[in-house]
Design a protein around this motif. Structure first.
Motif, PDB file in Angstrom:
ATOM      1  N   ALA A  82      54.085 -30.958  -5.835  1.00  0.00           N
ATOM      2  CA  ALA A  82      54.191 -31.688  -7.101  1.00  0.00           C
ATOM      3  C   ALA A  82      54.241 -33.194  -6.856  1.00  0.00           C
ATOM      4  CB  ALA A  82      55.427 -31.228  -7.866  1.00  0.00           C
ATOM      5  N   LEU A  83      54.995 -33.611  -5.852  1.00  0.00           N
ATOM      6  CA  LEU A  83      55.074 -35.039  -5.533  1.00  0.00           C
ATOM      7  C   LEU A  83      53.703 -35.586  -5.129  1.00  0.00           C
ATOM      8  CD1 LEU A  83      58.430 -35.145  -3.503  1.00  0.00           C
ATOM      9  CD2 LEU A  83      58.058 -35.989  -5.827  1.00  0.00           C
ATOM     10  N   ALA A  84      52.990 -34.799  -4.331  1.00  0.00           N
ATOM     11  CA  ALA A  84      51.653 -35.236  -3.911  1.00  0.00           C
ATOM     12  C   ALA A  84      50.716 -35.351  -5.113  1.00  0.00           C
ATOM     13  CB  ALA A  84      51.086 -34.261  -2.878  1.00  0.00           C
ATOM     14  N   GLU A  85      50.769 -34.360  -6.007  1.00  0.00           N
ATOM     15  CA  GLU A  85      49.902 -34.375  -7.195  1.00  0.00           C
ATOM     16  C   GLU A  85      50.245 -35.534  -8.123  1.00  0.00           C
ATOM     17  OE1 GLU A  85      50.308 -30.540  -8.958  1.00  0.00           O
ATOM     18  OE2 GLU A  85      49.429 -29.492  -7.247  1.00  0.00           O
ATOM     19  N   LEU A  86      51.516 -35.923  -8.132  1.00  0.00           N
ATOM     20  CA  LEU A  86      51.947 -37.039  -8.979  1.00  0.00           C
ATOM     21  C   LEU A  86      51.658 -38.398  -8.338  1.00  0.00           C
ATOM     22  CD1 LEU A  86      55.375 -35.569 -10.165  1.00  0.00           C
ATOM     23  CD2 LEU A  86      53.378 -36.018 -11.628  1.00  0.00           C
ATOM     24  N   GLY A  87      51.146 -38.363  -7.113  1.00  0.00           N
ATOM     25  CA  GLY A  87      50.789 -39.608  -6.451  1.00  0.00           C
ATOM     26  C   GLY A  87      51.949 -40.364  -5.843  1.00  0.00           C
ATOM     27  N   PHE A  88      53.025 -39.638  -5.469  1.00  0.00           N
ATOM     28  CA  PHE A  88      54.167 -40.302  -4.845  1.00  0.00           C
ATOM     29  C   PHE A  88      53.791 -40.801  -3.458  1.00  0.00           C
ATOM     30  CE2 PHE A  88      56.896 -39.178  -8.184  1.00  0.00           C
ATOM     31  CZ  PHE A  88      58.122 -39.779  -7.966  1.00  0.00           C
ATOM     32  N   ASP A  89      54.099 -42.082  -3.190  1.00  0.00           N
ATOM     33  CA  ASP A  89      53.879 -42.629  -1.859  1.00  0.00           C
ATOM     34  C   ASP A  89      55.235 -42.879  -1.198  1.00  0.00           C
ATOM     35  OD1 ASP A  89      54.897 -45.007  -2.946  1.00  0.00           O
ATOM     36  OD2 ASP A  89      52.891 -45.790  -3.373  1.00  0.00           O
ATOM     37  N   ARG A  90      55.211 -43.579  -0.080  1.00  0.00           N
ATOM     38  CA  ARG A  90      56.451 -43.762   0.688  1.00  0.00           C
ATOM     39  C   ARG A  90      57.405 -44.751   0.034  1.00  0.00           C
ATOM     40  NH1 ARG A  90      55.183 -44.259   7.024  1.00  0.00           N
ATOM     41  NH2 ARG A  90      57.416 -43.891   7.091  1.00  0.00           N
ATOM     42  N   LYS A  91      56.976 -45.412  -1.022  1.00  0.00           N
ATOM     43  CA  LYS A  91      57.853 -46.313  -1.766  1.00  0.00           C
ATOM     44  C   LYS A  91      58.481 -45.619  -2.974  1.00  0.00           C
ATOM     45  CE  LYS A  91      57.181 -49.970   0.794  1.00  0.00           C
ATOM     46  NZ  LYS A  91      58.291 -50.542   1.608  1.00  0.00           N
ATOM     47  N   GLY A  92      58.310 -44.303  -3.048  1.00  0.00           N
ATOM     48  CA  GLY A  92      58.907 -43.552  -4.145  1.00  0.00           C
ATOM     49  C   GLY A  92      60.399 -43.338  -3.942  1.00  0.00           C
ATOM     50  N   LEU A  93      61.088 -42.975  -5.004  1.00  0.00           N
ATOM     51  CA  LEU A  93      62.524 -42.701  -4.980  1.00  0.00           C
ATOM     52  C   LEU A  93      62.783 -41.348  -5.620  1.00  0.00           C
ATOM     53  CD1 LEU A  93      65.585 -43.637  -4.702  1.00  0.00           C
ATOM     54  CD2 LEU A  93      65.347 -44.476  -7.066  1.00  0.00           C
ATOM     55  N   MET A  94      63.606 -40.527  -4.968  1.00  0.00           N
ATOM     56  CA  MET A  94      64.016 -39.254  -5.560  1.00  0.00           C
ATOM     57  C   MET A  94      65.494 -39.343  -5.931  1.00  0.00           C
ATOM     58  SD  MET A  94      63.777 -35.375  -4.063  1.00  0.00           S
ATOM     59  CE  MET A  94      62.142 -35.123  -4.739  1.00  0.00           C
ATOM     60  N   ILE A  95      65.823 -38.995  -7.161  1.00  0.00           N
ATOM     61  CA  ILE A  95      67.207 -38.923  -7.627  1.00  0.00           C
ATOM     62  C   ILE A  95      67.540 -37.455  -7.848  1.00  0.00           C
ATOM     63  CG2 ILE A  95      68.843 -39.579  -9.426  1.00  0.00           C
ATOM     64  CD1 ILE A  95      67.140 -42.053  -9.973  1.00  0.00           C
ATOM     65  N   ASN A  96      68.543 -36.966  -7.136  1.00  0.00           N
ATOM     66  CA  ASN A  96      68.921 -35.551  -7.212  1.00  0.00           C
ATOM     67  C   ASN A  96      70.111 -35.401  -8.150  1.00  0.00           C
ATOM     68  OD1 ASN A  96      66.985 -34.885  -5.154  1.00  0.00           O
ATOM     69  ND2 ASN A  96      68.412 -35.746  -3.667  1.00  0.00           N
ATOM     70  N   LEU A  97      69.862 -34.849  -9.324  1.00  0.00           N
ATOM     71  CA  LEU A  97      70.877 -34.716 -10.373  1.00  0.00           C
ATOM     72  C   LEU A  97      71.265 -33.243 -10.486  1.00  0.00           C
ATOM     73  CD1 LEU A  97      72.407 -36.107 -12.802  1.00  0.00           C
ATOM     74  CD2 LEU A  97      70.440 -35.461 -14.202  1.00  0.00           C
ATOM     75  N   GLY A  98      72.355 -32.869  -9.839  1.00  0.00           N
ATOM     76  CA  GLY A  98      72.749 -31.462  -9.883  1.00  0.00           C
ATOM     77  C   GLY A  98      73.876 -31.155  -8.923  1.00  0.00           C
ATOM     78  N   GLY A  99      74.121 -29.867  -8.748  1.00  0.00           N
ATOM     79  CA  GLY A  99      75.152 -29.408  -7.839  1.00  0.00           C
ATOM     80  C   GLY A  99      74.663 -29.384  -6.403  1.00  0.00           C
ATOM     81  N   GLY A 100      75.371 -28.621  -5.562  1.00  0.00           N
ATOM     82  CA  GLY A 100      75.073 -28.608  -4.136  1.00  0.00           C
ATOM     83  C   GLY A 100      73.681 -28.135  -3.790  1.00  0.00           C
ATOM     84  N   VAL A 101      73.147 -27.193  -4.557  1.00  0.00           N
ATOM     85  CA  VAL A 101      71.783 -26.722  -4.289  1.00  0.00           C
ATOM     86  C   VAL A 101      70.791 -27.857  -4.487  1.00  0.00           C
ATOM     87  CG1 VAL A 101      69.938 -25.187  -5.076  1.00  0.00           C
ATOM     88  CG2 VAL A 101      72.269 -24.302  -4.813  1.00  0.00           C
ATOM     89  N   VAL A 102      70.925 -28.580  -5.582  1.00  0.00           N
ATOM     90  CA  VAL A 102      69.992 -29.670  -5.887  1.00  0.00           C
ATOM     91  C   VAL A 102      70.133 -30.814  -4.889  1.00  0.00           C
ATOM     92  CG1 VAL A 102      69.416 -31.458  -7.581  1.00  0.00           C
ATOM     93  CG2 VAL A 102      69.777 -29.097  -8.329  1.00  0.00           C
ATOM     94  N   THR A 103      71.372 -31.196  -4.547  1.00  0.00           N
ATOM     95  CA  THR A 103      71.545 -32.323  -3.626  1.00  0.00           C
ATOM     96  C   THR A 103      71.125 -31.959  -2.209  1.00  0.00           C
ATOM     97  OG1 THR A 103      73.904 -31.812  -3.296  1.00  0.00           O
ATOM     98  CG2 THR A 103      73.346 -33.406  -5.010  1.00  0.00           C
ATOM     99  N   ASP A 104      71.430 -30.739  -1.759  1.00  0.00           N
ATOM    100  CA  ASP A 104      71.000 -30.294  -0.423  1.00  0.00           C
ATOM    101  C   ASP A 104      69.476 -30.231  -0.331  1.00  0.00           C
ATOM    102  OD1 ASP A 104      73.581 -30.030   0.449  1.00  0.00           O
ATOM    103  OD2 ASP A 104      73.517 -27.876   0.762  1.00  0.00           O
ATOM    104  N   LEU A 105      68.881 -29.532  -1.287  1.00  0.00           N
ATOM    105  CA  LEU A 105      67.440 -29.310  -1.271  1.00  0.00           C
ATOM    106  C   LEU A 105      66.682 -30.609  -1.555  1.00  0.00           C
ATOM    107  CD1 LEU A 105      65.508 -26.296  -2.610  1.00  0.00           C
ATOM    108  CD2 LEU A 105      64.927 -28.525  -3.552  1.00  0.00           C
ATOM    109  N   GLY A 106      67.136 -31.364  -2.537  1.00  0.00           N
ATOM    110  CA  GLY A 106      66.466 -32.615  -2.876  1.00  0.00           C
ATOM    111  C   GLY A 106      66.536 -33.629  -1.751  1.00  0.00           C
ATOM    112  N   GLY A 107      67.679 -33.692  -1.092  1.00  0.00           N
ATOM    113  CA  GLY A 107      67.802 -34.590   0.045  1.00  0.00           C
ATOM    114  C   GLY A 107      66.849 -34.219   1.166  1.00  0.00           C
ATOM    115  N   PHE A 108      66.727 -32.910   1.434  1.00  0.00           N
ATOM    116  CA  PHE A 108      65.817 -32.435   2.473  1.00  0.00           C
ATOM    117  C   PHE A 108      64.366 -32.765   2.130  1.00  0.00           C
ATOM    118  CE2 PHE A 108      63.208 -28.832   4.161  1.00  0.00           C
ATOM    119  CZ  PHE A 108      63.270 -29.205   5.505  1.00  0.00           C
ATOM    120  N   ILE A 109      63.998 -32.551   0.881  1.00  0.00           N
ATOM    121  CA  ILE A 109      62.632 -32.867   0.447  1.00  0.00           C
ATOM    122  C   ILE A 109      62.354 -34.363   0.626  1.00  0.00           C
ATOM    123  CG2 ILE A 109      61.150 -33.059  -1.597  1.00  0.00           C
ATOM    124  CD1 ILE A 109      62.470 -30.383  -2.506  1.00  0.00           C
TER     125      ILE A 109
END
Length: 356
Positions: A82-109
């Protein structure tokens, strides 16, 4: 509350969160911003969070299904695509809004997409506020094996706003409370004593308790960020707790255990082992058992499952050279890592828990 500074990140609290976030977004010119939510936080938390962002940015929302069962490589693959399709480059930012599953998984991504983009954790559960989102551990499960794939890399910042706790069911609040109890047991007897009698605590005390819990974890992580020595203390209750959690995850006929519920069982069992191998007294063991069971009702673990659960211990990440290594207590408020435990004592720990 004063922000808590770690080696590479800062934890902000309540309204200071959004002053820090808006200043950061204005200062750092990100090409795109993605907010990762699950189905619960999309509905209950995202509108409030978006209302705190002062300027217009190019923001995409990516939603995953809620629950530990979705914390896997398949979910990651979908988000990477999804990030690739949205055109995210290395200057993108991910904000993980959720519990431990979201923060663990989002951080890894975030740490692995294009070899790493910036990310911010906004924990919405008590568990994530005091534990999962702090310290830079990211990762996903491998089948029923907890957090087997991941990296340690801290977020740009962690935003702890206790307003989000109003969206949580009681069992999710209790799940986070297990990690707070753990912090007291391994590091701070006075903090443990405060948590031991919830009847004396007012709701407004919760902010300070969360702050104190983050301080305890941050002090340990600051000294040992890559878990070479004292950071292992934070795994107290998790060797057996993760094995129990993994076993119940893969047996649908059994009740689903939240992370904190499994860790609560693990802490009682590992306190029992501590009383046999180290210097935890019978009175301390009884106090630990009573305090934990006052919040976490006992789970009926069938004796025929003891062996299968024990076999999962071979996958514990603290193991070295084929040895299963535990974190044990010497007393309430002090711990010891790299402890070898005989197999028969592990089975006795199951029997002790079942006897309570």
């Amino acid at each position: 509350m004063k922000p808590i500074v770690s080696k590479d990140s800062i934890v902000y609290f309540n309204q200071e969160c959004y002053s820090a976030l808006n200043a950061y977004l204005e200062k750092v010119n990100h090409s795109k911003i993605c907010i990762l939510v699950d189905s619960n936080t999309h509905e209950n938390c995202l509108p409030y969070f978006m209302s705190k962002i002062e300027k217009e940015y190019d923001i995409e929302i990516i939603e995953i299904e809620a629950g530990e069962i979705h914390k896997n490589i398949e979910t990651c693959s979908g988000i990477w695509s999804a990030l690739a399709e949205l055109g995210f480059d290395r200057k993108g930012l991910m904000i993980n809004l959720g519990g431990g599953v979201v923060t663990d998984l989002g951080g890894f991504i975030a740490c692995t997409y294009k070899r790493g983009i910036n990310y911010i954790n906004v924990p919405t559960s008590l568990l994530a506020m005091v534990d999962a989102s702090v310290g830079g551990k990211t990762g996903v499960d491998l089948g029923n094996l907890k957090n087997m794939v991941g990296v340690i890399s801290e977020s740009e910042m962690v935003l702890v706003d206790t307003e989000f706790l109003g969206t949580l069911p009681v069992e999710q609040m209790c799940s986070g409370f297990a990690e707070m109890l753990k912090h007291g047991l391994i590091q701070d007897r006075e903090y443990w004593e405060k948590l031991s009698d919830l009847s004396k605590l007012e709701l407004e005390d919760l902010d300070q308790m969360i702050y104190d819990s983050v301080i305890i974890k941050n002090n340990i992580v600051f000294e040992d960020p890559t878990e070479q020595n004292i950071r292992k203390y934070l795994n107290f209750g998790h060797t057996l707790g993760h094995a129990i959690e993994s076993f119940y995850l893969t047996h649908p006929e059994k009740p689903t255990l939240l992370h904190g519920e499994a860790i609560a069982i693990g802490m009682i069992m590992e306190a029992y082992i501590s009383s046999k191998l180290l210097s935890v007294t019978p009175n301390e063991l009884q106090q630990i058992s009573d305090v934990i069971l006052a919040t976490f009702p006992k789970v009926d673990i069938n004796p025929v499952d003891y062996q299968q659960i024990s076999q999962l211990l071979i996958h514990d990440k603290k193991n070295e050279k084929g040895n299963i290594l535990f974190v044990l207590l010497t007393t309430i408020g002090d711990a010891k890592y790299n402890c070898k435990v005989p197999d028969e004592l592990i089975l006795q720990a199951f029997e002790y828990y079942s006897s309570l």
